[in-house]
Write a protein that holds these residues in place. Structure first.
Motif, short mmCIF file in Angstrom:
data_model
loop_
_atom_site.label_atom_id
_atom_site.label_comp_id
_atom_site.label_asym_id
_atom_site.label_seq_id
_atom_site.Cartn_x
_atom_site.Cartn_y
_atom_site.Cartn_z
N MET A 778 0.59 -9.29 2.89
CA MET A 778 1.29 -8.84 4.09
C MET A 778 1.67 -10.04 4.94
O MET A 778 0.87 -10.97 5.13
CB MET A 778 0.42 -7.88 4.89
CG MET A 778 0.10 -6.57 4.20
SD MET A 778 1.55 -5.54 3.85
CE MET A 778 2.05 -5.07 5.52
N PHE A 779 2.89 -10.02 5.44
CA PHE A 779 3.35 -11.02 6.41
C PHE A 779 3.44 -10.30 7.74
O PHE A 779 4.42 -9.61 8.03
CB PHE A 779 4.71 -11.57 5.98
CG PHE A 779 5.21 -12.71 6.82
CD1 PHE A 779 4.50 -13.90 6.89
CD2 PHE A 779 6.40 -12.61 7.52
CE1 PHE A 779 4.95 -14.97 7.65
CE2 PHE A 779 6.87 -13.67 8.29
CZ PHE A 779 6.15 -14.85 8.35
N GLY A 780 2.36 -10.41 8.53
CA GLY A 780 2.23 -9.57 9.71
C GLY A 780 1.86 -8.16 9.31
O GLY A 780 1.49 -7.87 8.16
N SER A 781 1.96 -7.26 10.25
CA SER A 781 1.49 -5.89 10.03
C SER A 781 2.48 -5.04 9.26
O SER A 781 2.13 -3.98 8.75
CB SER A 781 1.24 -5.22 11.39
OG SER A 781 2.44 -5.25 12.18
N SER A 782 3.74 -5.49 9.13
CA SER A 782 4.80 -4.61 8.64
C SER A 782 5.33 -4.94 7.26
O SER A 782 5.71 -4.03 6.52
CB SER A 782 5.99 -4.64 9.63
OG SER A 782 5.59 -4.19 10.90
N MET A 783 5.39 -6.21 6.89
CA MET A 783 6.15 -6.63 5.71
C MET A 783 5.23 -7.02 4.55
O MET A 783 4.31 -7.82 4.72
CB MET A 783 7.07 -7.80 6.06
CG MET A 783 8.01 -7.52 7.22
SD MET A 783 9.17 -8.86 7.52
CE MET A 783 10.26 -8.65 6.10
N MET A 784 5.49 -6.44 3.37
CA MET A 784 4.76 -6.82 2.16
C MET A 784 5.66 -7.73 1.31
O MET A 784 6.78 -7.36 0.95
CB MET A 784 4.34 -5.59 1.37
CG MET A 784 3.47 -5.95 0.15
SD MET A 784 2.63 -4.52 -0.57
CE MET A 784 4.02 -3.60 -1.24
N VAL A 785 5.12 -8.91 0.99
CA VAL A 785 5.88 -9.95 0.29
C VAL A 785 5.41 -10.01 -1.16
O VAL A 785 4.20 -10.07 -1.43
CB VAL A 785 5.66 -11.31 0.99
CG1 VAL A 785 6.49 -12.40 0.33
CG2 VAL A 785 5.98 -11.21 2.48
N CYS A 786 6.36 -10.02 -2.09
CA CYS A 786 6.04 -9.98 -3.52
C CYS A 786 6.84 -11.06 -4.24
O CYS A 786 7.89 -10.79 -4.82
CB CYS A 786 6.37 -8.60 -4.09
SG CYS A 786 5.68 -7.22 -3.14
N PRO A 787 6.37 -12.31 -4.21
CA PRO A 787 7.15 -13.41 -4.77
C PRO A 787 7.37 -13.28 -6.28
O PRO A 787 6.59 -12.67 -7.01
CB PRO A 787 6.29 -14.65 -4.46
CG PRO A 787 5.42 -14.23 -3.31
CD PRO A 787 5.15 -12.78 -3.55
N ILE A 788 8.46 -13.91 -6.73
CA ILE A 788 8.77 -14.03 -8.16
C ILE A 788 8.42 -15.45 -8.59
O ILE A 788 8.92 -16.41 -8.01
CB ILE A 788 10.26 -13.74 -8.43
CG1 ILE A 788 10.61 -12.33 -7.94
CG2 ILE A 788 10.58 -13.89 -9.92
CD1 ILE A 788 9.86 -11.22 -8.63
#
Length: 952
Positions: A778-788
């Motif tokens: 999570m990047f902050g409370s809202s965004m889920m980051v899923c790198p390639i």
């Protein structure tokens, strides 16, 4: 300093009183205002003779355990001296002593001194191992007496452990794992863990330490080794000195693979050339017992290892900067396992090693254990809360607040190794502005001085004719400049002499005439950052030579300290010995903390207004209080290193230090990329690697590009019409559009002890499926980051946690939680998802954080459940927020009412805009909206600081 001195005298007085009390009575414990001292009646062998419990908060307990009847008066480098103890009660229960605050019980055995922590209702949270929780063994080094220490706790089967700093073995959950804690380029050791059971432990020790198995990794000859022909005694080592001709230099049997440092590589064959070489080790290994063997592969160059035909490791690192890989093998006694280690050194002398830990019982392996080479006593702080955020807040209560970084620091950082002239740096910034690529910061890396003048802080005027004018040029173009400052000084320079005449330079490198890698090699050493006067002098020199020119921020490189790269740990200790505080064995890991302390305190004393910004290559517990961001060191330009940064950054952030970054693209370049021809497959892979890393890098606390040649500016990576350029520009602009969100998170770091880069376990603690996910966060409370992080990958598996709903950021499409899906990941986009109930403030595209605009801020409301967000604003560059000069606007979404409330503005600061325009965008299951939607046709709401309600 006065408070620290008073505290030290107070502690000594308390100990004397306690000892006197023991001699005058047969009491097993003594109470004093700050805590309790317990004298166990029957401690186990090599355990504590006295235990001290000091409540530092209702949920923060400091524990000290000594092998003698007294405690060391030495002040902690990490735990702040002015943390005020809280009220507590003491109750005797048969052979136990119960020390209680309003929220925590500490149960101590009066017989053994064993410690247990429980909540206010008596439910056990953490307990020491019975009969062996504490081990304190006398030792002596450099004439200084001390103890080798170990502390062991029980751990439940469903527990997950995070933290320990930043390591490169691609591990996220340390439950049942082992990690050596020392500082090294790309490795940052922080002796703090946080559990999904909502407690943490800060191990307050600065020496070489181990988490997990206290034993050192051993050589592979503890196993039975067989060569290719089946003969016992070693593996077959085939040395090929010309891979083009497949010319075999020699074949021999080797019982160890131990070429890990400058000392052990002397055991390589004489006259063997590594320039076009390959070495293969082949044969079989056999265990003399059943169980899980933990292997550690130390590698540089191209390295692969197979066990029984299964590829366990496939890695690359540059020859001069090795890394480690780990893998366990469940082995059966008497069974042979084939092994093949294939190593291509990548030119020049390189490093390779294979070691192993023999099995322990599963019970022992899964316990929580801290081991340290040297200390005066066992010292740790237990802390708990209702969440991991609570625990990290307690950690910062004890070790110091993390500041609000200057707003410009949250923008884009452009760097390369290195801008060799003033013209190069100025023209780079000019090109960014010409192309309208957003940028806030540009970096002057090392070697701006004359070649033989390291540590002078003087510019080589042939290449930098007017450094002050260069700084002014950067400022005139709405950017800031960071400059590299090393704790390293060449012998004979004026600055070296200033330190040396006071005895503040480490002398071993001078005595041994160690020359660095700058042709033809220069002798120098590092200053002793543990010395208060030396820290003050270090800042004085920087102030006079650099701060006076207007430089904005400091890059503190090689702060492990890396006096000699690839030296053994033992020789590294010699190179920084003694410190002003004592033996380097005792103070091995905290150099970066002390070095940053001097800069931070020096700048704040000189200029109390402007926020300090420090970028540092190493770190330690408490670093956050000195305005630091740590980066992950000289990683390699390879996909596996990019992948490793994800878990490394998550665990570093969960170690209580909120500001982390990395060299987007990797620092050290593979030759296939360095020499890539135009239009070649290698060039296309280079572009894709940088693109994917850039996408990931836009969603870590600091957004920063850096590395060796090829140059890292996006226009040097690819032309404007290439998808790489387009994607990097898109994410750069998206970062700036998200600045209202990102800067609000930065404000929460200080005001709420928040963590910006978050392991999924922090927000979804009840979902056991997230505990071992290390490639989403999570990047902050809202965004889920899923790198390639794989070449040519155009989709990836994503787990959507906790049965909550999620929205695709780019399409607005709704996705149900509690499931794993394979999602699309086209070249130009990285999967990003927004949690339902989120309110995402999104600003207009700007080219630097201080750019003024009349454009509204869009509030993207992701419906499906209630939610809230607090927009934070302050002046952006000064410390007035510490005095309450900031503002917040609480946004609340009520799902049942279908209503967004923009709350009354709280607080104010100088220069605050009285009015703000908002546009509200509602996203729902039936009404998907992209983050890229043109919102200009939406109604603008004028906000003047009073509450507004907006209906769906």
């Amino acid at each position: 300093m006065m408070n620290q001195g008073k505290l030290k005298l107070k502690v000594i007085a308390v100990f004397l009183m306690a000892i006197m009390g023991m001699s005058c009575s047969n009491k097993q414990w003594e109470s004093y205002p700050e805590g309790i001292v317990i004298y166990p009646s029957d401690p186990s062998e090599n355990s504590a003779q006295v235990v001290r419990i000091t409540p530092l908060g209702d949920e923060i307990i400091k524990v000290s355990a000594s092998a003698t009847q007294a405690f060391s008066p030495a002040e902690s480098l990490t735990v702040l001296p002015d943390v005020k103890p809280v009220k507590f009660n003491v109750e005797e229960k048969e052979d136990q002593l119960v020390i209680s605050t309003s929220k925590t019980l500490v149960i101590v055995s009066k017989v053994t001194g064993e410690v247990e922590f429980a909540d206010e209702n008596g439910k056990t949270i953490l307990e020491e191992k019975t009969n062996g929780g504490k081990t304190i063994i006398p030792m002596e080094v450099d004439g200084e007496k001390g103890y080798t220490l170990q502390q062991v706790f029980e751990s439940s089967e469903d527990e997950a452990i995070y933290g320990l700093g930043q390591h490169q073995a691609n591990e996220i959950n340390y439950k049942g794992k082992n990690e050596e804690l020392f500082q090294y380029n790309t490795k940052v050791s922080v002796p703090f863990i946080v559990s999904n059971k909502n407690y943490g432990i800060l191990w307050d020790n600065y020496s070489f330490s181990r988490y997990g198995d206290p034993r050192p990794y051993g050589q592979i000859d503890q196993l039975k080794l067989y060569d290719k022909e089946g003969n016992e005694g070693g593996l077959t080592a085939t040395y090929i000195d010309d891979t083009k001709k497949n010319h075999v230099f020699v074949v021999r049997k080797e019982s160890t693979i131990d070429y890990e440092n400058l000392e052990t590589i002397e055991n390589f064959l004489a006259d063997f050339s590594f320039d076009h070489a390959q070495i293969n080790w082949e044969g079989d290994i056999e265990a003399n017992e059943d169980g899980m063997f933990h292997f550690l592969l130390y590698y540089a160059g191209y390295t692969k290892i197979w066990i029984d035909g299964e590829l366990m490791v496939d890695k690359w690192r540059t020859a001069w900067n090795p890394s480690v890989a780990k893998f366990p093998i469940d082995m059966k006694k008497g069974k042979k396992y084939s092994v093949k280690l294939e190593w291509i050194p990548d030119g020049g002398v390189s490093y390779i090693g294979l070691k192993v830990l023999s099995p322990r019982s599963e019970e022992d392996q899964n316990r929580i254990s801290f081991f340290s080479e040297m200390g005066d006593q066992i010292e740790y702080v237990f802390m708990k809360g209702n969440s991991m955020d609570d625990v990290i807040s307690r950690y910062r209560t004890v070790t110091g607040k993390a500041q609000v970084m200057p707003k410009w620091a949250m923008g884009f950082w452009q760097s390369r190794e290195r801008y060799k002239t003033q013209e190069e740096l100025e023209s780079t910034l000019a090109e960014f502005r010409k192309r309208h690529i957003p940028i806030d910061n540009i970096v002057q890396d090392w070697s701006y001085w004359k070649v033989d003048d390291w540590g002078s802080h003087d510019f080589d005027e042939e290449r930098f004719p007017d450094a002050k004018r260069m700084v002014d040029y950067v400022h005139d173009n709405n950017a800031r400049i960071l400059i590299s400052v090393w704790p390293k000084f060449y012998m004979g320079t004026d600055h070296y002499n200033e330190f040396n005449e006071k005895g503040w330079m480490y002398q071993q490198a001078i005595k041994d005439s160690i020359r660095d890698w700058i042709y033809p090699g220069y002798i120098g050493s590092f200053y002793d950052a543990y010395n208060e006067g030396a820290r003050e002098l270090f800042w004085k020199q920087i102030d006079e030579k650099l701060y006076s020119k207007g430089f904005d921020a400091w890059w503190l490189d090689a702060t492990e300290p890396d006096i000699l790269s690839n030296a053994s740990v033992e020789y590294r200790k010699q190179l920084m010995n003694p410190t002003a505080l004592g033996s380097s064995t005792k103070y091995f890991n905290a150099f970066a903390l002390m070095n940053a302390k001097g800069i931070y305190e020096g700048q704040r004393a000189k200029n109390p207004t402007d926020r300090v910004f420090i970028l540092t290559r190493s770190g330690f517990a408490g670093m956050q209080r000195y305005g630091t961001t740590t980066w992950s060191g000289d990683t390699g330009t390879c996909w596996e290193d990019m992948e490793a940064q994800i878990s490394a950054g998550i665990n570093f952030s969960m170690s209580g230090l909120p500001y982390w970054t990395m060299d987007i693209g990797g620092f050290s370049v593979q030759k296939k990329f360095e020499n890539a021809r135009k239009g070649s497959a290698e060039e296309e892979e280079w572009r894709e690697l940088n693109t994917r890393w850039y996408q990931f890098g836009a969603f870590v606390p600091l957004f920063r590009v850096h590395g060796q040649y090829p140059f890292r500016e996006i226009y040097n990576i690819a032309p404007e019409n290439h998808p790489a350029y387009k994607s990097m520009l898109y994410y750069n602009k998206l970062r700036y559009r998200l600045m209202p969100y990102i800067y609000s998170l930065t404000g929460a770091i200080y005001h709420e002890d928040y963590t910006m880069m978050r392991g999924l376990a922090m927000d979804f603690s009840t979902d056991k499926r997230v505990l071992n996910i290390g490639d989403q966060y999570m990047f902050g409370s809202s965004m889920m980051v899923c790198p390639i992080y794989n070449y040519k990958e155009r989709n990836r598996d994503v787990y959507f946690p906790n049965n909550e709903g999620w929205y695709d950021l780019y399409t607005g499409k709704y996705i149900s939680g509690g499931q794993k899906l394979n999602v699309e990941a086209p070249y130009e986009r990285m999967p990003l998802f927004v949690r339902e109930g989120s309110i995402l403030p999104v600003g207009p595209v700007i080219e630097y954080t201080g750019q003024e605009t009349d454009e509204p801020v869009d509030l993207f409301v992701y419906t499906g459940k209630d939610g809230s967000f607090k927009i934070y604003e302050d002046e952006g560059t000064n410390y007035d927020y510490e005095q309450g000069e900031f503002s917040t606007i609480k946004l609340s979404w009520n799902e049942a009412a279908g209503e967004l409330t923009i709350g009354k503005r709280e607080g104010a600061y100088d220069g605050m805009a009285k009015e703000q325009a908002f546009r509200v965008v509602f996203i729902s299951k039936t009404s998907p909206v992209s983050i890229d939607k043109n919102t200009k046709d939406l109604k603008v709401v004028k906000y003047i600081g009073e509450e507004l309600k907006i209906s769906l």
